[in-house]
Write a protein that holds these residues in place. Structure first.
Motif, PDB file in Angstrom:
ATOM      1  N   GLY A 288       0.793  -1.209   0.000  1.00 22.88           N
ATOM      2  CA  GLY A 288       0.000   0.000   0.000  1.00 22.88           C
ATOM      3  C   GLY A 288       0.831   1.267   0.000  1.00 22.88           C
ATOM      4  O   GLY A 288       0.385   2.318  -0.493  1.00 22.88           O
ATOM      5  N   LEU A 289       2.060   1.185   0.528  1.00 18.28           N
ATOM      6  CA  LEU A 289       2.960   2.339   0.525  1.00 18.28           C
ATOM      7  C   LEU A 289       3.721   2.485  -0.784  1.00 18.28           C
ATOM      8  O   LEU A 289       4.464   3.458  -0.960  1.00 18.28           O
ATOM      9  CB  LEU A 289       3.969   2.214   1.679  1.00 18.28           C
ATOM     10  N   GLY A 290       3.549   1.528  -1.703  1.00 14.59           N
ATOM     11  CA  GLY A 290       4.311   1.535  -2.954  1.00 14.59           C
ATOM     12  C   GLY A 290       4.234   2.833  -3.743  1.00 14.59           C
ATOM     13  O   GLY A 290       5.277   3.378  -4.151  1.00 14.59           O
ATOM     14  N   PRO A 291       3.033   3.400  -4.006  1.00 14.45           N
ATOM     15  CA  PRO A 291       2.993   4.668  -4.756  1.00 14.45           C
ATOM     16  C   PRO A 291       3.760   5.788  -4.085  1.00 14.45           C
ATOM     17  O   PRO A 291       4.435   6.582  -4.755  1.00 14.45           O
ATOM     18  CB  PRO A 291       1.497   4.966  -4.831  1.00 14.45           C
ATOM     19  N   ALA A 292       3.683   5.868  -2.755  1.00 18.98           N
ATOM     20  CA  ALA A 292       4.423   6.918  -2.057  1.00 18.98           C
ATOM     21  C   ALA A 292       5.918   6.660  -2.086  1.00 18.98           C
ATOM     22  O   ALA A 292       6.727   7.599  -2.146  1.00 18.98           O
ATOM     23  CB  ALA A 292       3.932   7.025  -0.607  1.00 18.98           C
ATOM     24  N   VAL A 293       6.326   5.392  -2.059  1.00 13.89           N
ATOM     25  CA  VAL A 293       7.749   5.058  -2.185  1.00 13.89           C
ATOM     26  C   VAL A 293       8.255   5.477  -3.552  1.00 13.89           C
ATOM     27  O   VAL A 293       9.334   6.076  -3.693  1.00 13.89           O
ATOM     28  CB  VAL A 293       7.968   3.550  -1.943  1.00 13.89           C
ATOM     29  N   ARG A 294       7.494   5.178  -4.582  1.00 16.93           N
ATOM     30  CA  ARG A 294       7.906   5.521  -5.941  1.00 16.93           C
ATOM     31  C   ARG A 294       7.979   7.033  -6.142  1.00 16.93           C
ATOM     32  O   ARG A 294       8.823   7.532  -6.890  1.00 16.93           O
ATOM     33  CB  ARG A 294       6.927   4.903  -6.934  1.00 16.93           C
ATOM     34  N   ALA A 295       7.087   7.779  -5.465  1.00 17.09           N
ATOM     35  CA  ALA A 295       7.097   9.235  -5.580  1.00 17.09           C
ATOM     36  C   ALA A 295       8.150   9.890  -4.696  1.00 17.09           C
ATOM     37  O   ALA A 295       8.313  11.109  -4.742  1.00 17.09           O
ATOM     38  CB  ALA A 295       5.719   9.790  -5.235  1.00 17.09           C
TER      39      ALA A 295
END
Length: 525
Positions: free
Chosen positions: A282-289
């Motif tokens: 679930g944290l993946g998009p924020a990690v990528r950003a």
């Protein structure tokens, strides 16, 4: 004294009240008035059913039985079209109608006997000549909210009643209304909420949310100012509600990450890895950003979390490396605290200063099982500092543990959000979720082995534990997540390049299909 009373005389005490003759017309008027009042009260209590029934009766009288059948068919067609055009409003209406049906045919029919036999009704003696009768007073159902899994009744308490009395009667009410589970939630005054679960939605597979690898694009302008061409504010908001799985009432289960610490406790095979990987995913998009950095500690040599190493900013598997990582996290926390003091009370993640999520797979290996005295002392000094001071400056801890006893995890009370998966002993649910949690429904020791990932969650300030189930993220889904959300060398500068893996529903068209069967969703643990 007797002489004085004898002189004055003692008045006669009547043994029965004097009779009063009432005219017949007055009795008839009183009975008619009472009947009218009861009829008006009944119509008001059924203010929806009465007009509907009266309207259908008039319609049938005017157009006959065939007209009524045509009307029902037309209403069914309207319902089908409505559901296709606007499912949300149709679902609200359907739940409201279903709630009224269950209120009339299930709860009102059994309500009074249930209140009497559970001791929740009040009986007061009333004298009626030579006979002694009782006036009965019953708690009233003020509203109902129904879903496919649970009915929530809002009940007004009688004078002198407490939510604790209703909690003691919850098991009896569960049997009366043939529910799987009954939870009682008290309100600040006068009301309680009965959660009657009549369907278990957690035995069916929970599909993880779909991947969104495009994410926001954050660029730098020539003057050095950061401009967002995507939705970074939405990503920051999502950090307070990361989707993990499903709740017992069928709604999505989300966990906060920003501004809190999270503890996951459960026996071997209970599904702790499902919760950890669901949060990481679930944290993946924020990690990528570039808004989140994952600092991961896996004391088991990397057996559990090494699959996601490309997502992690730091990854430590030995006790010495973990001690160094924790010391660095404390240094970052203290530097941020000094800079943010007097500026804000809660850190806002940015690409230049991201939220640091410290993930520890088996925290007991760091608190109780370390043999090196110096390393254990360093870890024992760093972890309490991070748990007590790290939430505001943006250094949060996500930890998993098998044994929640105080001697193994002495600072478990510093975790505001806790998840209790399957336990081996009855008192362990109270150790994780707080005293009395098992009596309030968190029977973690009764979760079957065949349902890993099922547990109970309790947030800070939340009165009752909620039964939940995490999605199962298998190796294929982990590979897919890493490929889609892996940070790039430029992520720390706030720039995210475009990626295009798994954007359609047929991964077999890509060269990186790890599943082999083209499946998109994972299975539940």
């Amino acid at each position: 004294m007797s002489r004085i009373n004898g002189d004055r005389g003692i008045p006669r005490i009547p043994s029965r009240p004097d009779k009063m003759r009432v005219p017949m017309w007055m009795l008839v008027l009183a009975v008619a008035g009472k009947g009218l009042a009861l009829g008006v009260r009944w119509c008001w209590r059924h203010r929806v059913a009465v007009p509907v029934a009266l309207g259908l009766a008039l319609f049938t009288r005017r157009f006959g039985t065939l007209g009524l059948a045509a009307l029902l068919v037309a209403l069914a067609l309207v319902a089908v079209v409505w559901r296709r055009l606007h499912a949300r409003s149709f679902g609200w209406l359907a739940r409201w109608v279903w709630g009224r049906v269950r209120l009339g045919f299930v709860y009102r029919r059994r309500w009074r006997p249930a209140m009497v036999h559970s001791g929740l009704a009040i009986r007061m003696p009333a004298s009626n000549g030579d006979q002694v009768t009782f006036d009965e007073y019953f708690p009233r159902i003020r509203s109902i909210r129904s879903t496919r899994a649970v009915d929530v009744l809002r009940v007004e308490l009688l004078p002198g009643q407490t939510p604790e009395q209703w909690a003691d009667a919850a098991e009896g009410l569960r049997h009366v209304f043939r529910a799987r589970r009954c939870q009682v939630q008290g309100e600040p005054s006068r009301f309680v909420r009965l959660h009657l679960h009549h369907r278990d939605t957690l035995t069916t597979p929970v599909e993880p949310a779909g991947l969104d690898p495009s994410g926001p694009v954050i660029d730098h302008d020539p003057d050095g100012d950061v401009t967002a061409t995507g939705e970074p504010d939405r990503l920051v908001g999502d950090l307070s509600a990361v989707r993990v799985g499903r709740r017992e009432d069928g709604e999505p289960w989300t966990l906060p990450v920003r501004g809190t610490h999270l503890l996951i406790a459960g026996a071997t095979g209970a599904g702790k890895g499902s919760v950890l990987w669901s949060v990481i995913r679930g944290l993946g998009p924020a990690v990528r950003a570039g808004l989140v950095e994952l600092w991961v500690c896996d004391p088991k040599g990397g057996m559990e979390l090494a699959f996601g190493e490309p997502l992690f900013t730091r990854f430590a598997t030995t006790t010495e490396a973990i001690a160094d990582l924790l010391d660095d996290a404390v240094s970052v926390m203290q530097d941020r605290t000094a800079r943010l003091r007097g500026v804000t009370r809660l850190h806002t993640p940015t690409p230049g200063e991201p939220l640091i999520v410290l993930v520890v797979d088996e925290i007991a290996s760091l608190t109780a099982y370390v043999t090196d005295r110096d390393v254990k002392k360093r870890i024992g000094a760093a972890l309490p500092l991070l748990l007590s001071q790290g939430r505001a400056p943006g250094v949060v801890v996500l930890a998993a543990v098998q044994d929640p006893r105080k001697e193994v995890l002495p600072f478990r009370d510093l975790f505001p959000v806790r998840v209790a998966l399957r336990m081996t002993e009855t008192e362990q649910a109270d150790l994780v979720l707080g005293s009395g949690a098992r009596d309030r429904g968190a029977r973690a020791d009764e979760i079957p082995v065949s349902l890993p990932g099922v547990g109970y969650v309790l947030h800070e300030g939340q009165p009752e534990p909620v039964r939940v189930r995490a999605s199962f993220i298998d190796d294929t889904e982990i590979s897919r997540t890493v490929w889609s959300y892996r940070p790039t060398p430029a992520a720390g500068t706030g720039w995210t390049p475009d990626l295009d893996p798994y954007r359609d529903n047929d991964p077999a068209d890509h060269d990186h299909d790890h599943s082999g069967d083209g499946s998109w969703w994972g299975e539940v643990a």
